[in-house]
Design a protein around this motif. Structure first.
Motif, mmCIF file in Angstrom:
data_model
loop_
_atom_site.group_PDB
_atom_site.id
_atom_site.type_symbol
_atom_site.label_atom_id
_atom_site.label_comp_id
_atom_site.label_asym_id
_atom_site.label_seq_id
_atom_site.Cartn_x
_atom_site.Cartn_y
_atom_site.Cartn_z
ATOM 1 N N SER A 230 14.939 39.486 -10.374
ATOM 2 C CA SER A 230 14.446 40.684 -11.056
ATOM 3 C C SER A 230 13.622 41.530 -10.094
ATOM 4 N N ARG B 198 10.759 44.846 -9.999
ATOM 5 C CA ARG B 198 9.890 45.822 -10.664
ATOM 6 C C ARG B 198 9.372 46.802 -9.622
ATOM 7 N N CYS B 199 9.381 48.080 -9.982
ATOM 8 C CA CYS B 199 8.937 49.121 -9.055
ATOM 9 C C CYS B 199 7.829 49.936 -9.688
ATOM 10 N N THR C 28 15.287 55.449 -2.040
ATOM 11 C CA THR C 28 16.205 55.153 -3.138
ATOM 12 C C THR C 28 15.366 55.135 -4.412
ATOM 13 N N ARG D 187 14.432 53.336 -10.146
ATOM 14 C CA ARG D 187 15.306 52.862 -11.236
ATOM 15 C C ARG D 187 16.582 52.248 -10.669
ATOM 16 N N ARG D 188 17.087 52.884 -9.616
ATOM 17 C CA ARG D 188 18.323 52.381 -9.013
ATOM 18 C C ARG D 188 18.088 51.058 -8.298
ATOM 19 N N GLU E 131 15.929 48.855 -9.199
ATOM 20 C CA GLU E 131 15.767 47.841 -10.246
ATOM 21 C C GLU E 131 17.114 47.367 -10.783
ATOM 22 N N GLN E 132 18.101 48.282 -10.772
ATOM 23 C CA GLN E 132 19.435 47.897 -11.249
ATOM 24 C C GLN E 132 20.244 47.199 -10.164
ATOM 25 N N SER E 133 20.204 47.775 -8.953
ATOM 26 C CA SER E 133 21.159 47.350 -7.910
ATOM 27 C C SER E 133 20.794 46.042 -7.218
ATOM 28 N N VAL F 110 19.358 43.309 -8.419
ATOM 29 C CA VAL F 110 19.453 42.061 -9.196
ATOM 30 C C VAL F 110 20.738 41.316 -8.854
ATOM 31 N N GLU G 93 21.403 40.001 -5.943
ATOM 32 C CA GLU G 93 21.691 40.030 -4.506
ATOM 33 C C GLU G 93 21.101 38.804 -3.800
#
Length: 290
Positions: free
Chosen positions: A25, A27-28, A37, A40-41, A43-45, A47, A49
């Motif tokens: 997870s 959090r930013c 970047t 929001r991106r 936080e999505q991208s 996860v 990795e």
DNA sequence: ACCGCACCCTGAGCGC
DNA sequence: TGCGCTCAGGGTGCGG
């Protein structure tokens, strides 16, 4: 002020704690100058990795992820990259330090922590804190490059005299300005430029084109030496920098000229001078450096 | 091509 | 005690 040694110490200490783990997870903090970047991106991208390697180019860190994707990190002036749970007074805002000293309760959530990564194994996560937001974070797609990286010159740890000599021909700028040019030499900042010039016996104001081949050789050698020595001692903790385990570096205790204006030179006892070169404060010994 | 400088940001330190 | 000013500088971008 993180320069090559501080970034390299970060890399060496973080790599064994991150490589092989998978991000669970993210959090930013709110969008800002800090995020190349959008948060929001990220936080999505990010996860899912895996972290497959941690590399350094100049003062940049590159976290290798899955299938060629990479996370670019730069510490700027006040960046702190550390493992969750690390403790250091430098990680706590002054108002909260004072509150703690008065015996008051918990520290509030920190507005300067912009990126928090947690991992699938449930172990301690990674934190990126940066008071002044001069740091940077950017997610690079597979094969994607970054103009900042493309413009970097030779990594300062492998500089040689001939490179400096070639780069300085025809240049009127002070030799110190050339050392700070990341397109020539990647990784040298204000502290190590001053220290290397002192160790090489060259005055920082000397026009680059008037530095001889022999002096370039000496300077390159001292750049490498001072960077390697700083890495050995854990880097310089002068204002904000801490290692990922929360510890301070020790190289600030070995400074010969940086931030020593008015003190006696350790070699000749002359008074260390401070001047401004290209808007950066610069320190040198008027007797040892000609 | 080269070079100087404004700007991004926040906290520390200083003078009044 | 507190306010406002200056300074710290890595990197980018712009104007001369």
């Amino acid at each position: 002020m993180p320069e090559l040694p501080e970034v390299e110490v970060c890399r060496r200490l973080l790599a064994p704690k991150l490589v092989g783990r998978r991000i669970a997870s993210v959090r930013c903090g709110p969008p800002s100058y800090f995020f190349l970047t959008p948060p929001r991106r990220l936080e999505q991208s990010l996860v899912g990795e895996p972290v497959t390697a941690l590399e350094r180019q100049g003062k940049y860190l590159l976290m290798a992820l899955g299938e060629g994707r990479r996370l670019l990190l730069h510490l700027g002036m006040t960046g702190q990259l550390y493992i969750a749970g690390a403790r250091s007074p430098r990680l706590i805002r002054r108002v909260e330090r004072e509150r703690l000293a008065q015996g008051s309760a918990a520290v509030e959530s920190d507005p300067h922590t912009h990126l928090m990564l947690e991992f699938e194994d449930g172990g301690p996560g990674l934190r990126f804190r940066d008071v002044r937001k001069f740091g940077k974070v950017r997610l690079l797609a597979a094969g994607e490059s970054d103009s900042r990286l493309d413009k970097l010159g030779r990594d300062a740890l492998s500089v040689d005299g001939e490179l400096l000599f070639a780069a300085s021909r025809g240049r009127k700028v002070p030799i110190k300005t050339l050392l700070l040019d990341q397109g020539v030499l990647a990784g040298v900042g204000n502290i190590y430029a001053d220290e290397a010039l002192f160790l090489a016996g060259i005055r920082p104001t000397r026009p680059a084109r008037r530095v001889t081949r022999e002096q370039c050789a000496r300077l390159a050698e001292q750049v490498r030496r001072v960077l390697e020595r700083s890495i050995e001692t854990g880097g310089s903790s002068i204002s904000d920098y801490i290692a990922p385990d929360g510890n301070d570096g020790q190289f600030q205790n070995e400074r010969r000229v940086y931030a020593r204006e008015g003190e006696a030179c350790g070699t000749c006892a002359s008074v260390i001078k401070r001047i401004v070169i290209a808007t950066r404060s610069s320190h040198y010994c008027p007797r040892c450096q000609r």
